[in-house]
Design a protein around this motif. Structure first.
Motif, mmCIF file in Angstrom:
data_model
loop_
_atom_site.group_PDB
_atom_site.id
_atom_site.type_symbol
_atom_site.label_atom_id
_atom_site.label_comp_id
_atom_site.label_asym_id
_atom_site.label_seq_id
_atom_site.Cartn_x
_atom_site.Cartn_y
_atom_site.Cartn_z
ATOM 1 N N ALA A 1 -5.485 -0.799 -2.678
ATOM 2 C CA ALA A 1 -6.679 -1.353 -2.049
ATOM 3 C C ALA A 1 -6.627 -2.877 -1.910
ATOM 4 N N ARG A 2 -5.895 -3.557 -2.792
ATOM 5 C CA ARG A 2 -5.901 -5.020 -2.790
ATOM 6 C C ARG A 2 -4.790 -5.597 -1.905
ATOM 7 N N ARG B 1 0.838 -1.210 0.000
ATOM 8 C CA ARG B 1 0.000 0.000 0.000
ATOM 9 C C ARG B 1 0.867 1.252 0.000
ATOM 10 N N VAL C 1 -4.216 3.067 -7.400
ATOM 11 C CA VAL C 1 -5.368 3.017 -6.484
ATOM 12 C C VAL C 1 -5.792 1.565 -6.266
ATOM 13 N N TYR C 2 -5.830 0.794 -7.356
ATOM 14 C CA TYR C 2 -6.203 -0.629 -7.256
ATOM 15 C C TYR C 2 -5.202 -1.400 -6.386
#
Length: 431
Positions: free
Chosen positions: A285-286, A142, A281-282
């Motif tokens: 978040a994952r 992240r 962003v993806y």
């Protein structure tokens, strides 16, 4: 509240402070770069003068990378980051003073670019080496994704803001804004604990520091004992060299060969930053990938395929709107692939490399990645003058794909599941 909870709350603070610091620093640097580039071209009208400023930025990073790694592994990384940021701020303030008293000159701009490049090299290596000390292991991906988000947001917004400011304010105001942004980044970084999760080897009280040359040799020896690291170093070297075909040919093909209008070219370039932002962003978040190197491998292969696709409108006649849409979509995909390559790779390396060697290994990677870039730009610049562009792009694409299949073959990736080889903490002279 137990100690673990306190550390996790502190790590959350670091995550957002790190992102804010990177966003402010990157935004200020890109607006400054925009303004200075514009100023040089308006002042001289010379592409050579513009290129000289680029060399002043690239050359110090290439030459001083190994020294930055030694400093990051030997001294307090927080002190290195803050000192480098203070030096950057001071350099901008000095340039601002020169512009007010005497007016800007090329030597003053080149000198400032060199200082900023040196400071950025030391700060970048120390900051990257500190990620696993700032946040817990589960949020390393992240942190890296949010760093890429900061860069992408800056890339999207800075040309618009820079163009607006350049039309309304004088250069000293530009420099004052950049100095203010740099100072704010210093204040944010000073509140962070760079050793919250770090596990660096304890050194005996009063023990002499390892000599610089011995320390660098130890860093190289550490990397050489890990085949996977050596494979990644060679991949970085060859990929950056071959990608010179795109760096040189992209603008040449779109503007010179296909006559894309400047405003549409700007939108196409902006699509790259948008793609990078969306993918970042993806990734933020994952959950972390189970096979990060496999993801990076296929990402590089995808980039190699896209390299060949750049040549398609040179071979197949498309209407102007079709060309614009084609390259905008390709830029969006290309931008999204870059974080998909870099982030899993960086996360894996963060966990693989011992904390005491992170600075030196990352500096080796950066130095090797940049070492052949100038040569690649010169070579491909010559090739575009004597060969058809599709040949160059297709040939570079094939070489890039072969490089990945050879250097990141299945037998090399299999070593990911095996324990990493560690080098005892000793000087290279003792081996």
């Amino acid at each position: 509240m137990d100690g673990t909870s306190v550390k996790l709350r502190r790590a959350t603070y670091h995550l957002w402070t790190f992102t804010a610091s990177k966003l402010i620093g990157s935004f200020g640097a890109q607006i400054y770069s925009f303004a200075i580039s514009f100023y040089i071209l308006q002042l001289t009208g010379s592409a050579t003068s513009f290129a000289a400023n680029l060399i002043c930025s690239i050359l110090p990073r290439t030459l001083l990378g190994p020294f930055a790694g030694y400093v990051a592994d030997t001294y307090s990384r927080k002190r290195v980051v803050i000192t480098a940021q203070v030096v950057s701020t001071a350099a901008i303030i000095v340039l601002m003073g020169i512009s007010i008293l005497y007016g800007l000159s090329l030597p003053a701009i080149y000198g400032t670019t060199v200082v900023l490049s040196i400071a950025s090299t030391f700060s970048g290596v120390a900051f990257t080496s500190s990620i696993t000390g700032l946040v817990d292991e589960d949020r390393v991906q992240r942190a890296m994704s949010m760093n890429q988000m900061s860069i992408s947001l800056s890339a999207i917004a800075s040309p618009a803001v820079g163009g607006l400011l350049y039309g309304f304010v004088d250069m000293p105001v530009f420099l004052m804004l950049y100095a203010g942004a740099s100072l704010l980044a210093v204040l944010l970084e000073s509140t962070m604990d760079f050793t919250l999760f770090a596990v660096r080897a304890e050194k005996a009280e009063g023990a002499p520091k390892e000599k610089m040359l011995d320390s660098m040799k130890a860093g190289v020896a550490y990397a050489r004992l890990q085949p996977l690291l050596m494979a990644m170093i060679w991949v970085a070297l060859l990929v950056n060299f071959l990608f010179g075909a795109v760096s040189v040919g992209y603008s040449f093909i779109l503007i010179e060969k296909l006559k894309i209008l400047p405003e549409h070219f700007g939108l196409i370039e902006g699509a790259t930053a948008v793609g990078a932002l969306l993918m970042s962003v993806y990734l933020a978040a994952r959950k972390p990938f189970k096979s990060p190197l496999l993801v990076s491998k296929w990402g590089i292969l995808g980039l190699g395929i896209q390299m060949s696709l750049l040549a398609l409108p040179l071979l197949i006649l498309l209407p102007y709107g079709g060309m614009f849409g084609y390259y905008a979509i390709l830029a969006l995909i290309s931008g999204s692939v870059i974080p998909l390559i870099n982030t899993p790779l960086q996360v894996y390396m963060m966990k693989l490399i011992e904390d005491d060697y992170k600075g030196r290994v990352f500096s080796i990677l950066e130095t090797m990645a940049m070492a052949l870039m100038p040569l690649g730009m010169v070579l491909f610049g010559f090739l575009y003058d004597v060969l058809p562009a599709p040949w160059i792009l297709f040939g570079s694409s094939i070489l890039l794909i072969l490089t990945v299949f050879v250097l990141l073959r299945a037998s090399v990736l299999k070593s990911v599941s095996e324990p990493a080889v560690s080098l005892p903490v000793e000087t290279a002279a003792d081996q």
